[in-house]
Design a protein around this motif. Structure first.
Motif, PDB file in Angstrom:
ATOM      1  N   THR A  65       0.843  -1.207   0.000  1.00 29.75           N
ATOM      2  CA  THR A  65       0.000   0.000   0.000  1.00 29.75           C
ATOM      3  C   THR A  65       0.875   1.253   0.000  1.00 29.75           C
ATOM      4  O   THR A  65       0.538   2.246  -0.643  1.00 29.75           O
ATOM      5  CB  THR A  65      -0.935   0.014   1.232  1.00 29.75           C
ATOM      6  OG1 THR A  65      -0.176  -0.408   2.374  1.00 29.75           O
ATOM      7  CG2 THR A  65      -2.106  -0.917   1.037  1.00 29.75           C
ATOM      8  N   ALA A  66       2.018   1.186   0.689  1.00 27.52           N
ATOM      9  CA  ALA A  66       2.925   2.338   0.711  1.00 27.52           C
ATOM     10  C   ALA A  66       3.479   2.598  -0.690  1.00 27.52           C
ATOM     11  O   ALA A  66       3.633   3.750  -1.125  1.00 27.52           O
ATOM     12  CB  ALA A  66       4.068   2.087   1.673  1.00 27.52           C
ATOM     13  N   ILE A  67       3.782   1.505  -1.426  1.00 31.57           N
ATOM     14  CA  ILE A  67       4.306   1.653  -2.793  1.00 31.57           C
ATOM     15  C   ILE A  67       3.239   2.269  -3.692  1.00 31.57           C
ATOM     16  O   ILE A  67       3.502   3.199  -4.458  1.00 31.57           O
ATOM     17  CB  ILE A  67       4.754   0.290  -3.344  1.00 31.57           C
ATOM     18  CG1 ILE A  67       5.942  -0.223  -2.525  1.00 31.57           C
ATOM     19  CG2 ILE A  67       5.135   0.383  -4.808  1.00 31.57           C
ATOM     20  CD1 ILE A  67       6.240  -1.678  -2.718  1.00 31.57           C
ATOM     21  N   LEU A  68       2.008   1.751  -3.532  1.00 32.61           N
ATOM     22  CA  LEU A  68       0.907   2.299  -4.320  1.00 32.61           C
ATOM     23  C   LEU A  68       0.729   3.783  -4.028  1.00 32.61           C
ATOM     24  O   LEU A  68       0.505   4.584  -4.942  1.00 32.61           O
ATOM     25  CB  LEU A  68      -0.389   1.551  -4.013  1.00 32.61           C
ATOM     26  CG  LEU A  68      -0.610   0.256  -4.794  1.00 32.61           C
ATOM     27  CD1 LEU A  68      -1.972  -0.351  -4.433  1.00 32.61           C
ATOM     28  CD2 LEU A  68      -0.525   0.516  -6.291  1.00 32.61           C
ATOM     29  N   ALA A  69       0.866   4.146  -2.757  1.00 31.95           N
ATOM     30  CA  ALA A  69       0.719   5.555  -2.372  1.00 31.95           C
ATOM     31  C   ALA A  69       1.792   6.396  -3.042  1.00 31.95           C
ATOM     32  O   ALA A  69       1.528   7.523  -3.494  1.00 31.95           O
ATOM     33  CB  ALA A  69       0.791   5.693  -0.849  1.00 31.95           C
ATOM     34  N   THR A  70       3.020   5.861  -3.135  1.00 29.49           N
ATOM     35  CA  THR A  70       4.111   6.592  -3.783  1.00 29.49           C
ATOM     36  C   THR A  70       3.794   6.835  -5.259  1.00 29.49           C
ATOM     37  O   THR A  70       3.947   7.939  -5.784  1.00 29.49           O
ATOM     38  CB  THR A  70       5.421   5.794  -3.682  1.00 29.49           C
ATOM     39  OG1 THR A  70       5.583   5.359  -2.339  1.00 29.49           O
ATOM     40  CG2 THR A  70       6.600   6.635  -4.116  1.00 29.49           C
ATOM     41  N   ILE A  71       3.333   5.740  -5.925  1.00 32.21           N
ATOM     42  CA  ILE A  71       2.990   5.884  -7.344  1.00 32.21           C
ATOM     43  C   ILE A  71       1.872   6.900  -7.506  1.00 32.21           C
ATOM     44  O   ILE A  71       1.907   7.765  -8.378  1.00 32.21           O
ATOM     45  CB  ILE A  71       2.578   4.518  -7.939  1.00 32.21           C
ATOM     46  CG1 ILE A  71       3.785   3.573  -7.946  1.00 32.21           C
ATOM     47  CG2 ILE A  71       2.044   4.679  -9.355  1.00 32.21           C
ATOM     48  CD1 ILE A  71       3.480   2.160  -8.413  1.00 32.21           C
ATOM     49  N   PHE A  75       1.693  10.376  -9.512  1.00 33.17           N
ATOM     50  CA  PHE A  75       0.618  10.613 -10.467  1.00 33.17           C
ATOM     51  C   PHE A  75      -0.019  11.980 -10.203  1.00 33.17           C
ATOM     52  O   PHE A  75      -0.281  12.756 -11.111  1.00 33.17           O
ATOM     53  CB  PHE A  75      -0.418   9.496 -10.336  1.00 33.17           C
ATOM     54  CG  PHE A  75      -1.620   9.669 -11.202  1.00 33.17           C
ATOM     55  CD1 PHE A  75      -1.535   9.447 -12.582  1.00 33.17           C
ATOM     56  CD2 PHE A  75      -2.841  10.057 -10.658  1.00 33.17           C
ATOM     57  CE1 PHE A  75      -2.643   9.603 -13.384  1.00 33.17           C
ATOM     58  CE2 PHE A  75      -3.951  10.220 -11.463  1.00 33.17           C
ATOM     59  CZ  PHE A  75      -3.855   9.989 -12.830  1.00 33.17           C
ATOM     60  N   GLN A  76      -0.227  12.269  -8.903  1.00 35.81           N
ATOM     61  CA  GLN A  76      -0.872  13.537  -8.520  1.00 35.81           C
ATOM     62  C   GLN A  76      -0.030  14.736  -8.939  1.00 35.81           C
ATOM     63  O   GLN A  76      -0.537  15.690  -9.515  1.00 35.81           O
ATOM     64  CB  GLN A  76      -1.100  13.585  -6.998  1.00 35.81           C
ATOM     65  CG  GLN A  76      -2.014  12.507  -6.439  1.00 35.81           C
ATOM     66  CD  GLN A  76      -3.470  12.658  -6.866  1.00 35.81           C
ATOM     67  OE1 GLN A  76      -3.853  13.733  -7.332  1.00 35.81           O
ATOM     68  NE2 GLN A  76      -4.267  11.622  -6.716  1.00 35.81           N
ATOM     69  N   ASP A  77       1.290  14.687  -8.651  1.00 34.49           N
ATOM     70  CA  ASP A  77       2.098  15.871  -8.983  1.00 34.49           C
ATOM     71  C   ASP A  77       2.643  15.824 -10.410  1.00 34.49           C
ATOM     72  O   ASP A  77       3.428  16.682 -10.826  1.00 34.49           O
ATOM     73  CB  ASP A  77       3.229  16.086  -7.951  1.00 34.49           C
ATOM     74  CG  ASP A  77       4.233  14.942  -7.930  1.00 34.49           C
ATOM     75  OD1 ASP A  77       4.264  14.177  -8.912  1.00 34.49           O
ATOM     76  OD2 ASP A  77       4.970  14.807  -6.939  1.00 34.49           O
ATOM     77  N   GLY A  78       2.261  14.806 -11.180  1.00 32.76           N
ATOM     78  CA  GLY A  78       2.582  14.792 -12.611  1.00 32.76           C
ATOM     79  C   GLY A  78       3.950  14.255 -12.962  1.00 32.76           C
ATOM     80  O   GLY A  78       4.254  14.076 -14.137  1.00 32.76           O
ATOM     81  N   THR A  79       4.797  13.978 -11.946  1.00 31.51           N
ATOM     82  CA  THR A  79       6.141  13.497 -12.273  1.00 31.51           C
ATOM     83  C   THR A  79       6.104  12.088 -12.866  1.00 31.51           C
ATOM     84  O   THR A  79       7.015  11.700 -13.588  1.00 31.51           O
ATOM     85  CB  THR A  79       7.043  13.483 -11.025  1.00 31.51           C
ATOM     86  OG1 THR A  79       6.324  12.853  -9.969  1.00 31.51           O
ATOM     87  CG2 THR A  79       7.447  14.887 -10.624  1.00 31.51           C
TER      88      THR A  79
END
Lengths: 281, 247
Positions: A65-71, A75-79
């Motif tokens: 879940t932590a990895i998913l949160a990182t992705i 995704f949110q900040d566009g990087t």
């Protein structure tokens, strides 16, 4: 009397069989997917539990879940798109250059015996050099910008495509060539109408393994110095002690690598539908 | 078109495979080249076809070399040799020139002639052995060759398909009066189809006998007359006495 009873019940029984058949067919399609997902799901669940309870320390193996949160964060900040985009772009350009070069050289070497005697020993010698050994030289020549990365990838893609083109041309059935000659085709027509279509399956195999190598080489190219891309994320994660970034990058590699291979696979099945291939049971 | 061979031979790596083959075929004649395997009969046919030009002696079609009349020669191989990436219709029209519509209508006509109507868009992998060989026959005929060369064309087929296709070949011959050279090891096939049978034997292969079959067509398979010819051929090849065959 008994006979007629049997006939009467026969009709609905038939319908029931048809219904059973469609269910069975649907089951056949869904079953392998379910069967294949059992192990990954169990493993991920166990991993999540072990990470949450602290048996796996978070600074070494963070929870899924932590990895998913990182992705999701990327995704949110566009990087996410910058990194995935630039990496895909590098692979694509390198793949294109490598494939086209292999097609040109491979066709010439495949068709002309003189060209084979002239070029093939040299190319085979180059092939025995591990491609990653070129890295320092390319950086020296072209700096750490895009050209050296793309060249790296192109070199990696070149060999499998080249070898498969040559193998494909050499493996064309002499009997089919004779048919072409019987109809008075000249060499150029023979190449276009018989040899190229016959060598196509082998060529596509080469292209697919070339693409796989392209993904491998982009990692190497980006590891050696890049300010963006999935390979850069690997280095970043290592330097900032953030395993979740490394794992995110690995997962993204897996997804787009699989996606591009899947596209090629579709192209392959579309163009090679005439092949009398083996059907797995 | 008439065909003349004079002292034709072929050596591979200094080893003679076949030598001193001489015969003529008049326009519309069916000649059979018959012999046991390894006697060089296919080698002779390849030389006639122009696929192999390293032969000795002379081969002439109406006085011209095989390479010069290639468009007038049709070849049916032992295997169908269809291009697996082309449909049946595309395979049949493979050697045709002209517009697409012309080629297709011609191809369809010949597919109908060989009994393959309705299979135009099938791929070779979907055909049975007999169907594939029919398609190959259509491909050879569609260019309207004046000479048809056949290299054991029916040997890989079952007995019934074989008979059907032999009759199909005779139908075609009747319509177009093609000169035919048929290589075969099937004596019944040779006596049923040919006007003249040339037997080859030995290594290197040489001409043994030339037997004219003076029977009107349609011939009856297994008739007494054909059996007489068969016996004559077997005798000429020393195959009628088991002891002789063994040595």
């Amino acid at each position: 009397m008994e006979k007629s009873v049997g006939q009467l019940t026969a009709v609905p029984a038939n319908e029931r069989i048809d219904e059973k058949k469609t269910i069975a067919r649907r089951k056949k399609r869904v079953q392998p997917i379910m069967l294949g997902s059992i192990l990954p799901i169990v493993l991920i669940a166990v991993w999540e539990v072990l990470s949450r309870t602290g048996i796996f320390p978070a600074y070494q193996l963070p929870a899924p879940t932590a990895i998913l949160a990182t992705i999701n964060g990327m995704f949110q900040d566009g990087t996410l798109f910058t990194h995935v985009g630039i990496t895909t772009y590098r692979v694509f350009i390198g793949f294109l250059i490598g494939t086209v070069a292999a097609m040109v050289v491979g066709s010439i070497v495949g068709f002309y015996e003189k060209a084979e005697q002239l070029f093939d020993p040299l190319i085979q010698a180059f092939r025995s050099i591990p491609s990653l050994a070129w890295v320092p030289l390319f950086i020296l020549w072209m700096g750490i910008g895009e050209p050296s990365k793309v060249t790296m990838i192109a070199v990696g893609v070149f060999f499998p495509v080249y070898l498969n083109i040559i193998g494909g041309i050499a493996g064309v059935d002499r009997k089919l060539i004779e048919v072409g000659r019987m109809y008075g085709l000249n060499n150029l027509q023979l190449i276009r109408r018989v040899i190229l279509p016959a060598a196509l399956p082998s060529f596509l195999t080469g292209v697919r393994s070339g693409l796989g190598l392209g993904w491998m080489f982009v990692v190497a190219a980006e590891l050696m110095g890049a300010s963006s891309g999935l390979g850069y994320l690997l280095v970043l994660g290592q330097n900032t002690l953030s395993p979740e970034i490394i794992l995110s990058s690995i997962i993204l590699f897996a997804i787009i690598g699989k996606l591009t291979d899947w596209i090629l696979k579709i192209i392959e099945t579309r163009t090679l539908h005439w092949q009398d291939g083996m059907v797995k049971s | 078109m008439s065909l003349e061979l004079r002292n034709v031979g072929r050596t591979f790596n200094d080893k003679a495979a076949v030598r001193n083959i001489s015969f003529t075929a008049q326009p519309g004649e069916i000649i059979g080249l018959l012999g046991t395997s390894g006697c060089g009969k296919s080698t002779v046919l390849r030389a006639i076809s122009g696929l192999d030009d390293a032969y000795d002696g002379r081969i002439e079609f109406n006085g011209k070399a095989p390479g010069a009349v290639r468009n007038a020669i049709g070849f049916i191989f032992q295997e169908p040799r269809l291009m697996p990436w082309l449909t049946v219709l595309e395979n049949v029209t493979f050697g045709l020139k002209g517009t697409r519509a012309e080629k297709e209508s011609k191809g369809k006509t010949f597919l109908e002639n060989v009994g393959l109507a309705g299979n135009e868009n099938a791929y070779p992998k979907e055909l049975s052995g007999g169907m594939a060989q029919r398609a190959a026959i259509a491909r050879a005929l569609v260019t309207s060759p004046e000479v048809l060369l056949l290299d054991e064309p029916f040997s890989a087929l079952d007995a019934f398909t074989k008979m059907q296709l032999q009759d199909l070949l005779l139908d075609i011959w009747k319509t177009y009066q093609t000169t035919i050279v048929l290589v075969t090891h099937d004596i019944d096939e040779a006596t049923y189809l040919c006007d003249r049978i040339i037997t080859l034997r030995g290594q290197p292969g040489e001409m043994e006998r030339e037997i004219a079959i003076n029977e009107a067509r349609p011939r009856t398979r297994g008739s007494g007359e054909l059996a007489e010819y068969k016996k004559e051929i077997l005798d000429s090849l020393d195959l009628n006495q088991p002891a002789a065959a063994e040595k």
